[in-house]
Design a protein around this motif. Structure first.
Motif, PDB file in Angstrom:
ATOM      1  N   THR A  38      38.883  35.066  28.618  1.00  0.00           N
ATOM      2  CA  THR A  38      38.534  36.376  28.606  1.00  0.00           C
ATOM      3  C   THR A  38      38.340  37.110  30.117  1.00  0.00           C
ATOM      4  N   VAL A  39      38.635  36.186  31.055  1.00  0.00           N
ATOM      5  CA  VAL A  39      38.580  36.749  32.448  1.00  0.00           C
ATOM      6  C   VAL A  39      39.956  36.308  33.207  1.00  0.00           C
ATOM      7  N   LEU A  40      40.773  37.572  33.114  1.00  0.00           N
ATOM      8  CA  LEU A  40      42.274  37.535  33.423  1.00  0.00           C
ATOM      9  C   LEU A  40      42.380  36.915  34.744  1.00  0.00           C
ATOM     10  N   SER A  41      41.437  37.216  35.785  1.00  0.00           N
ATOM     11  CA  SER A  41      41.631  36.706  37.192  1.00  0.00           C
ATOM     12  C   SER A  41      41.380  35.027  37.084  1.00  0.00           C
ATOM     13  N   ARG A  42      40.724  34.640  36.240  1.00  0.00           N
ATOM     14  CA  ARG A  42      40.607  33.033  36.369  1.00  0.00           C
ATOM     15  C   ARG A  42      41.879  32.551  35.734  1.00  0.00           C
ATOM     16  N   VAL A  48      38.486  27.047  41.294  1.00  0.00           N
ATOM     17  CA  VAL A  48      38.535  27.811  40.141  1.00  0.00           C
ATOM     18  C   VAL A  48      37.228  27.948  39.204  1.00  0.00           C
ATOM     19  N   ILE A  98      36.176  28.444  32.932  1.00  0.00           N
ATOM     20  CA  ILE A  98      36.836  29.543  31.911  1.00  0.00           C
ATOM     21  C   ILE A  98      36.019  29.830  30.663  1.00  0.00           C
ATOM     22  N   GLN A  99      36.145  31.020  30.367  1.00  0.00           N
ATOM     23  CA  GLN A  99      35.199  31.281  29.317  1.00  0.00           C
ATOM     24  C   GLN A  99      35.854  31.184  27.879  1.00  0.00           C
ATOM     25  N   ILE A 119      38.741  34.931  20.612  1.00  0.00           N
ATOM     26  CA  ILE A 119      37.738  35.516  21.054  1.00  0.00           C
ATOM     27  C   ILE A 119      36.887  35.991  20.008  1.00  0.00           C
ATOM     28  N   TRP A 165      33.241  43.598  25.836  1.00  0.00           N
ATOM     29  CA  TRP A 165      33.000  42.853  27.244  1.00  0.00           C
ATOM     30  C   TRP A 165      33.481  43.554  28.322  1.00  0.00           C
ATOM     31  N   LEU A 192      35.498  42.702  31.469  1.00  0.00           N
ATOM     32  CA  LEU A 192      36.190  41.519  31.920  1.00  0.00           C
ATOM     33  C   LEU A 192      36.052  41.653  33.449  1.00  0.00           C
ATOM     34  N   TYR A 200      46.272  41.045  38.676  1.00  0.00           N
ATOM     35  CA  TYR A 200      46.609  39.763  38.159  1.00  0.00           C
ATOM     36  C   TYR A 200      48.012  39.822  38.123  1.00  0.00           C
ATOM     37  N   TRP A 242      49.860  37.743  35.425  1.00  0.00           N
ATOM     38  CA  TRP A 242      50.017  37.916  34.089  1.00  0.00           C
ATOM     39  C   TRP A 242      50.565  39.452  33.569  1.00  0.00           C
ATOM     40  N   LEU A 295      44.748  42.478  23.610  1.00  0.00           N
ATOM     41  CA  LEU A 295      44.427  41.030  24.058  1.00  0.00           C
ATOM     42  C   LEU A 295      44.702  40.160  22.667  1.00  0.00           C
TER      43      LEU A 295
END
Lengths: 523, 157
Positions: free
Chosen positions: A251-255, B46, B49-50, B61, B68, B70, B98, B101, B135
């Motif tokens: 859920t965190v695009l930067s990650r 890094v 990761i969520q 999700i 949320w 983000l 990003y 992506w 998403l």
């Protein structure tokens, strides 16, 4: 045998089968013993009499044994509840099929016939697992690849001979133990020793073949002297530390961005810069879904994923495993939305890589992939300037027919690109690796197994693995496999002869036992 | 009597074998496998990761947790803040912040965006008919630009 003692034996049999498939593969040669004993032993009736097991009982005990085996394996495989339940049903059906096939021959009074009955029924029942995308061929004999010396018979008769030999060993030991428990101690010992003799024969064949076979795979580390195999094809295999395809859910695009950059692209650059044995690698590989995203088709998707910014040296082929959107025209025509592809890119003008060939995953996962994924064309090798690779995407390497089709296409080394780590820390990656090694021995080709987050290793045509990267390790594995192909009887004969022979042998034995019993009744 | 002894022998053997194998499996499943899935990537700097802890891969999700934030807009550049209000602004912000992506999505022009010609994104990010980022379409999760930054919300159907 009373029902409660048979139940105990069947439970032990299920556990032994499960452990043999997973963490204790050295149990493989005897894993079938309890199941065979449970199907062999007559029923002790309350009045003191004995009667043979009925057909329906044999089917049910076979199902129960596999059901218990499945209860062991599948939770730890972590596929999720629905697939777990489906897997249990599927495995139980497999056990029932074995019971149904072996029962007619186990009625024979002759131990030799019963042993052959177990072998042929076992091979036939297992063969049904390899024939459709709906089956999952966790074939017991394939686990012998954990120790290459035990798996060399695959070069002669493929997975089927390994599976048959496993059943043969177990059937001898089962006959021996049963005879022993019936008071025939000397006869029992003889049959158990016979089983040990089969094992020794298999081992001896393997040791001799491996001594004859020159090593065909080597790992390379900077600063460490290691001999390359003859006619080497060198590889840099990129392995990220995370199962990237799961990150579509992050859920965190930067990650996400950082993980793919650090876990794949930076490692890929390191792989392209390295000079194993003094020159750039022939192939730099990112495994299935290593880019962690669904690519838009054509160059645009590769550009966005950062692949076209890489600069492979002249002569280096970049192999990229990816999921792509099917372009809209074809999507409308076929109803498919995605394709699982391995792309070969070579440097063109200004060193910018361009796609030279592509192969697609055709053995699609039922439902999960088959409903929306594309399944194009026949199998063919991945054609590059550095040779034609037999690319197997994901679990295609566990289906013998896929490798046979690639061998018919004249491919060189086999390359498996997969993302087993997406199934978390489980046995799946290791089982996958063992069956891939069987494919290498069967086909006489080197094996390059590239897992997106593990396992990653090289193996030669004898099934000897190099040191590699484990699940969730991060790094680049450098190494080489020879492009020379070792001739094997199995690559020449294929599976049809072996399975056809097993079917005919089984039918002849069934007829023989039936005919003898009928003649006895008439007499 | 011999028959009874043999039966007992098989049961004792089976129980012993089962005990050892089952015991090892329980240890393996409860101790060896559990908690060994690394969600951090500390060695390359890094963060976590969520994705949640040991959950089946089909959970995705958790919608009940929406909305949320983000990516709080406090860290955005002024150009990103400005762009976020334009057509396809979300794509533009996403592409700048990003690039792996969303860059393909923003390489098109704003007019292309309005005409529905914007390329699909990546990592499960798709472009909706109105230029919004979806998403997870199957679960109705969309990305929006809010005052607070990039926000994941339930899709209004």
């Amino acid at each position: 045998m009373r029902w409660w003692s048979r139940l105990a034996v069947v439970v032990a049999g299920g556990l032994m089968l499960a452990k043999a498939h997973t963490t204790w593969p050295w149990l493989v040669p005897v894993a079938l013993v309890p199941l065979v004993v449970s199907l062999l032993a007559p029923v002790e009736e309350a009045g003191g009499g004995r009667r043979p097991l009925r057909w329906g009982e044999a089917v049910l005990w076979g199902m129960f044994c596999y059901l218990f085996s499945g209860l062991q394996v599948w939770p730890a495989a972590q596929y999720g509840g629905l697939i777990f339940a489906a897997g249990l049903v599927y495995m139980a059906l497999g056990g029932g099929l074995f019971g149904a096939l072996v029962w007619p021959i186990l009625r024979s009074p002759r131990r030799g016939e019963r042993v052959w009955g177990v072998v042929l029924a076992w091979v036939l029942a297992d063969a049904t697992r390899t024939m459709t995308p709906w089956s999952y061929p966790m074939v017991l004999g394939g686990n012998l690849a954990f120790e290459p010396a035990l798996a060399q018979l695959a070069s002669v008769g493929g997975l089927w001979l390994l599976d048959g030999v496993v059943a043969w060993m177990s059937a001898w030991v089962a006959e021996g133990l049963w005879a022993w428990s019936e008071g025939a101690r000397r006869e029992g010992a003889r049959w158990v020793l016979g089983g040990a003799g089969v094992f020794a024969g298999v081992l001896l064949f393997g040791v001799v073949r491996l001594a004859w076979l020159a090593p065909g795979a080597a790992e390379w580390s900077p600063g460490v002297e290691a001999a390359a195999p003859s006619s080497p094809r060198t590889f840099a295999l990129v392995q990220g530390g995370h199962p990237n395809w799961l990150f579509a859910r992050a859920t965190v695009l930067s990650r996400l961005d950082e993980v793919v950059r650090a876990g794949t692209l930076e490692l890929l650059d390191a792989g392209l810069a390295a000079r194993p044995w003094g020159r750039p690698v022939d192939f730099a590989v990112t495994a299935e879904n290593a880019l962690g995203q669904v690519l838009v088709g054509g160059e645009v998707g590769l550009e966005a994923a950062g692949i076209l910014a890489r600069r492979p040296a002249p002569g280096t082929v970049l192999i990229v495993g990816a999921t792509r959107y099917v372009d809209s025209a074809r999507a409308e025509a076929s109803g498919a939305r995605f394709e699982n592809v391995a792309l070969a890119l070579e440097p063109g003008e200004g060193g910018r890589p361009g796609v030279v060939d592509a192969v697609y995953k055709r053995q699609l996962v039922p439902f999960a992939e088959s409903l929306y994924w594309r399944d194009p064309g026949p199998y063919h090798g991945l054609a590059t300037s550095r040779g034609r690779l037999g690319v197997l995407i994901c679990y295609e390497s566990i289906y013998p027919g896929v490798t046979e089709a690639l061998v018919d296409d004249g491919v060189g080394p086999l390359l498996v690109v997969t993302n087993d780590a997406g199934l978390r820390r489980s046995y799946v990656a290791e089982i996958h690796a063992r069956l891939g090694i069987v494919r290498a021995i069967e086909s006489g080709r080197g094996l390059v197994h590239a897992g997106q987050a593990g396992l990653t290793f090289f193996a030669d045509a004898g099934g000897r693995r190099t040191p590699g990267l484990g699940l969730f390790e991060r790094g680049v594995l450098y190494g080489a496999v020879t492009e020379e192909v070792v001739w094997t009887p199995y690559a020449w004969s294929g599976r049809a002869g072996w399975l056809g022979g097993a079917l005919v042998g089984w039918a002849v034995l069934v007829m023989k036992v039936r005919w003898r019993m009928k003649a006895k009744r008439v007499a | 009597m011999a028959g009874v002894r043999a039966q007992a022998g098989w049961v004792v053997w089976s129980v012993a074998v089962s005990g050892v194998l089952l015991g090892h499996s329980i240890w393996e499943y409860r101790v060896h496998l559990t908690g060994r899935v690394p969600y951090t990537h500390a060695e390359v700097g890094v963060g976590v990761i969520q994705e949640g802890d040991f959950a089946p891969t089909d959970e995705g999700i958790p919608v009940e947790g929406l909305p949320w934030v983000l990516d709080p807009s406090s860290g955005w550049t002024s150009a990103e803040r400005e762009a976020s209000g334009t057509p396809c602004g979300l794509l533009q912000v996403c592409a700048r912040r990003y690039p792996l992506w969303c860059s393909a999505a923003w390489e098109g022009s704003a007019s292309g965006c309005e005409a529905g010609g914007v390329l699909e994104g990546a990592a499960g990010v798709e472009v909706g008919a109105g230029g919004e980022l979806v998403l997870e379409r199957s679960r109705g999760v969309v990305l929006e630009v809010g005052r607070e930054g990039l926000v994941a919300r339930e899709e209004v159907r």
